[in-house]
Write a protein that holds these residues in place. Structure first.
Motif, PDB file in Angstrom:
ATOM      1  N   GLU A  12       0.827  -1.204   0.000  1.00  0.00           N
ATOM      2  CA  GLU A  12       0.000   0.000   0.000  1.00  0.00           C
ATOM      3  C   GLU A  12       0.863   1.257   0.000  1.00  0.00           C
ATOM      4  O   GLU A  12       0.529   2.258  -0.655  1.00  0.00           O
ATOM      5  N   LEU A  13       1.990   1.205   0.725  1.00  0.00           N
ATOM      6  CA  LEU A  13       2.901   2.347   0.748  1.00  0.00           C
ATOM      7  C   LEU A  13       3.496   2.600  -0.636  1.00  0.00           C
ATOM      8  O   LEU A  13       3.627   3.750  -1.063  1.00  0.00           O
ATOM      9  N   ASN A  14       3.850   1.521  -1.318  1.00  0.00           N
ATOM     10  CA  ASN A  14       4.394   1.681  -2.674  1.00  0.00           C
ATOM     11  C   ASN A  14       3.350   2.266  -3.620  1.00  0.00           C
ATOM     12  O   ASN A  14       3.671   3.091  -4.479  1.00  0.00           O
ATOM     13  N   ASP A  15       2.084   1.863  -3.445  1.00  0.00           N
ATOM     14  CA  ASP A  15       1.012   2.434  -4.259  1.00  0.00           C
ATOM     15  C   ASP A  15       0.824   3.917  -3.949  1.00  0.00           C
ATOM     16  O   ASP A  15       0.623   4.745  -4.855  1.00  0.00           O
ATOM     17  N   LEU A  16       0.914   4.273  -2.655  1.00  0.00           N
ATOM     18  CA  LEU A  16       0.785   5.677  -2.251  1.00  0.00           C
ATOM     19  C   LEU A  16       1.949   6.504  -2.783  1.00  0.00           C
ATOM     20  O   LEU A  16       1.771   7.673  -3.163  1.00  0.00           O
ATOM     21  N   ALA A  73       8.481  11.934  -0.269  1.00  0.00           N
ATOM     22  CA  ALA A  73       9.687  11.751   0.542  1.00  0.00           C
ATOM     23  C   ALA A  73       9.359  11.060   1.861  1.00  0.00           C
ATOM     24  O   ALA A  73      10.076  10.169   2.304  1.00  0.00           O
ATOM     25  N   ASN A  74       8.242  11.460   2.490  1.00  0.00           N
ATOM     26  CA  ASN A  74       7.851  10.843   3.753  1.00  0.00           C
ATOM     27  C   ASN A  74       7.496   9.366   3.569  1.00  0.00           C
ATOM     28  O   ASN A  74       7.878   8.517   4.392  1.00  0.00           O
ATOM     29  N   ILE A  75       6.761   9.058   2.497  1.00  0.00           N
ATOM     30  CA  ILE A  75       6.396   7.667   2.222  1.00  0.00           C
ATOM     31  C   ILE A  75       7.643   6.851   1.904  1.00  0.00           C
ATOM     32  O   ILE A  75       7.810   5.724   2.383  1.00  0.00           O
ATOM     33  N   ARG A  76       8.525   7.415   1.103  1.00  0.00           N
ATOM     34  CA  ARG A  76       9.769   6.719   0.763  1.00  0.00           C
ATOM     35  C   ARG A  76      10.588   6.409   2.004  1.00  0.00           C
ATOM     36  O   ARG A  76      11.156   5.318   2.149  1.00  0.00           O
TER      37      ARG A  76
END
Length: 207
Positions: A178-182, A196-199
């Motif tokens: 889900e994080l990669n999709d976001l 940047a925060n998700i990465r």
């Protein structure tokens, strides 16, 4: 370990975190971007250095450092973003005086603000760019929109809040997929600070 040269693409104001900015670095011989979240003061200092015609009436902290260094014949040769740990970038300033080289640890935002003032190149290691770089695929019709946003250098002085920690906790409920999709969605929306925060959250889980 090979070094990759970076250029400054621009500074984007954070839409989700008060007083925060995303400094966007470009891979010189590639298409990846490296977004780094920085504070308002550092964003202002970098923006002033980018705008050559803007000169503050009194020297900023980074201007003072440059004046001090020049008075004692110290030259900043280059800046290297050498480490990424838990979403935090670590940098080194390579200085030279009387042909003797010294390496000084620094926050990445400070190091880049000084690199601009000394016209020094900025580098990172390939493994850091592989891990934290964001590859953007843009259509020709989208390029003007991207350039317009990234050329919008904002330097209004504000202060940080506790929203950064809240944003970090917000991503804990998502799975890695889900994080990669976001991340893909944030990149498509050109929200580099969110990306940047998700990465960084993805990097924490994969380390």
């Amino acid at each position: 370990m090979s070094l990759v040269k970076l250029s400054i693409k621009g500074i984007s104001y954070s839409q989700t975190q008060n007083g925060a900015y995303a400094l966007i670095l470009n891979e010189v011989d590639g298409e990846r971007k490296l977004p780094i979240v920085i504070g308002a003061f550092e964003a202002q200092s970098i923006a002033i250095a980018l705008e050559k015609e803007i000169k503050p009436p009194r020297p900023l902290t980074h201007d003072l450092f440059k004046n001090f260094a020049e008075r004692f014949d110290i030259v900043v040769k280059q800046v290297i973003i050498h480490k990424l740990v838990d979403g935090v970038f670590y940098s080194s300033i390579i200085c030279e005086r009387d042909k003797i080289e010294e390496i000084i640890d620094a926050r990445t935002s400070d190091a880049i603000a000084l690199a601009l003032r000394f016209s020094a190149p900025i580098f990172t290691y390939k493994n850091i760019l592989d891990k934290a770089g964001i590859y953007l695929k843009t259509n020709p019709s989208d390029s003007d929109k991207e350039n317009q946003q990234m050329d919008d250098i904002i330097s209004n002085p504000e202060s940080f809040s506790a929203e950064s920690e809240n944003n970090d906790r917000a991503y804990l409920k998502f799975s890695l997929q889900e994080l990669n999709d976001l991340l893909i969605q944030a990149v498509e929306q050109e929200d580099y600070e969110k990306a940047a925060n998700i990465r960084d959250e993805i990097s924490k889980r994969e380390s």
